[in-house]
Write an enzyme that holds these catalytic residues in place. Sequence first.
Site, PDB file in Angstrom:
ATOM      1  N   HIS A 182      -7.873   9.676  -3.362  1.00 43.44           N
ATOM      2  CA  HIS A 182      -6.538   9.220  -2.944  1.00 43.44           C
ATOM      3  C   HIS A 182      -5.454  10.033  -3.650  1.00 43.44           C
ATOM      4  O   HIS A 182      -5.298   9.960  -4.867  1.00 43.44           O
ATOM      5  CB  HIS A 182      -6.382   7.730  -3.245  1.00 43.44           C
ATOM      6  CG  HIS A 182      -5.022   7.156  -2.913  1.00 43.44           C
ATOM      7  ND1 HIS A 182      -4.809   6.259  -1.901  1.00 43.44           N
ATOM      8  CD2 HIS A 182      -3.809   7.370  -3.481  1.00 43.44           C
ATOM      9  CE1 HIS A 182      -3.524   5.934  -1.849  1.00 43.44           C
ATOM     10  NE2 HIS A 182      -2.890   6.590  -2.809  1.00 43.44           N
ATOM     11  N   GLU A 195     -10.009   6.217  -7.816  1.00 41.07           N
ATOM     12  CA  GLU A 195     -10.082   6.709  -6.432  1.00 41.07           C
ATOM     13  C   GLU A 195      -9.837   8.215  -6.429  1.00 41.07           C
ATOM     14  O   GLU A 195      -8.717   8.665  -6.173  1.00 41.07           O
ATOM     15  CB  GLU A 195      -9.038   6.016  -5.535  1.00 41.07           C
ATOM     16  CG  GLU A 195      -9.305   4.546  -5.284  1.00 41.07           C
ATOM     17  CD  GLU A 195      -8.491   3.977  -4.114  1.00 41.07           C
ATOM     18  OE1 GLU A 195      -7.714   4.719  -3.481  1.00 41.07           O
ATOM     19  OE2 GLU A 195      -8.662   2.774  -3.837  1.00 41.07           O
ATOM     20  N   SER A 233       0.829  -1.215   0.000  1.00 35.57           N
ATOM     21  CA  SER A 233       0.000   0.000   0.000  1.00 35.57           C
ATOM     22  C   SER A 233       0.855   1.253   0.000  1.00 35.57           C
ATOM     23  O   SER A 233       1.790   1.396   0.801  1.00 35.57           O
ATOM     24  CB  SER A 233      -0.930   0.045   1.212  1.00 35.57           C
ATOM     25  OG  SER A 233      -1.657   1.267   1.196  1.00 35.57           O
ATOM     26  N   HIS A 281      -0.051   3.934   1.126  1.00 36.59           N
ATOM     27  CA  HIS A 281      -0.250   4.611   2.411  1.00 36.59           C
ATOM     28  C   HIS A 281       0.901   4.330   3.384  1.00 36.59           C
ATOM     29  O   HIS A 281       1.177   5.130   4.261  1.00 36.59           O
ATOM     30  CB  HIS A 281      -1.580   4.196   3.041  1.00 36.59           C
ATOM     31  CG  HIS A 281      -2.767   4.883   2.429  1.00 36.59           C
ATOM     32  ND1 HIS A 281      -3.199   6.124   2.823  1.00 36.59           N
ATOM     33  CD2 HIS A 281      -3.614   4.492   1.443  1.00 36.59           C
ATOM     34  CE1 HIS A 281      -4.260   6.480   2.117  1.00 36.59           C
ATOM     35  NE2 HIS A 281      -4.534   5.504   1.267  1.00 36.59           N
ATOM     36  N   ASP A 328      -5.859   9.949   1.932  1.00 31.64           N
ATOM     37  CA  ASP A 328      -7.231   9.985   1.452  1.00 31.64           C
ATOM     38  C   ASP A 328      -7.871  11.263   1.969  1.00 31.64           C
ATOM     39  O   ASP A 328      -7.742  11.595   3.144  1.00 31.64           O
ATOM     40  CB  ASP A 328      -8.027   8.781   1.970  1.00 31.64           C
ATOM     41  CG  ASP A 328      -7.503   7.462   1.419  1.00 31.64           C
ATOM     42  OD1 ASP A 328      -6.816   7.488   0.385  1.00 31.64           O
ATOM     43  OD2 ASP A 328      -7.793   6.420   2.030  1.00 31.64           O
TER      44      ASP A 328
END
Length: 200
Positions: A175, A172, A114, A116, A123
């Site tokens: 994101h 997304e 990920s 992230h 996000d």
Amino acid sequence: LGFNKSLYPTNDPGSIWWVVDKHRPLPPGYEPSDLTIPNIPVRPTKTSLVERRVSQKIIPDLEAMVAAAAHDGARLQLASGYRSYALQVSMYKQNIKRFGQTEADNVSAKPGTSEHQTGFALDIGAMSRECEVQACFAGTPEGKWLAEHAYEYGFIIRYPEGKRAATGYDFEPWHLRYVGRDLAAELHLTGQTPEEFFGL
Ligand code: DAL
Ligand code: ZN
């Protein structure tokens, strides 16, 4: 004057051009050393502060972006910043339960892959909570503002519509990934994902 594609490495943790995706996992146990809570509105949540931290490298441009958006009437909120490997494990498991394996893999990264976890991704939600973490976020004032202006602050919409073949994920619009202002502008101009732009 051409764009210098090798100014920063795309395969080094900590590089703002580091490309992480299904084919380019993070080193096992990776955690950024400079995680910090930015001074921007955060989505009210019961989860721990961990999710609100991001790499210090992205904070000046992140705070400038949120302030500029507010000035234009787009009220951005941080919904999710850095995610540890362990946190991604629980999110990924939840998504498999909710959507089944195939669909989960279109919307959620396997632990260790990920973006992230790099500290460079986040996000964004709208203060109105409208279309939170849904494709229709793109049609909200906040989603439209990001699509138009995020690149000016060094952020890209990392998973654009219709680019699943390149990125591995569905659209997304919430994101963002920080890549710095120069590369973000170049990607905005060319309409390419990092994978396409760097030929990965
Ligand atoms: N939703 C993105 C792909 C992630 O799980 O990292
Ligand atoms: Zn995300």
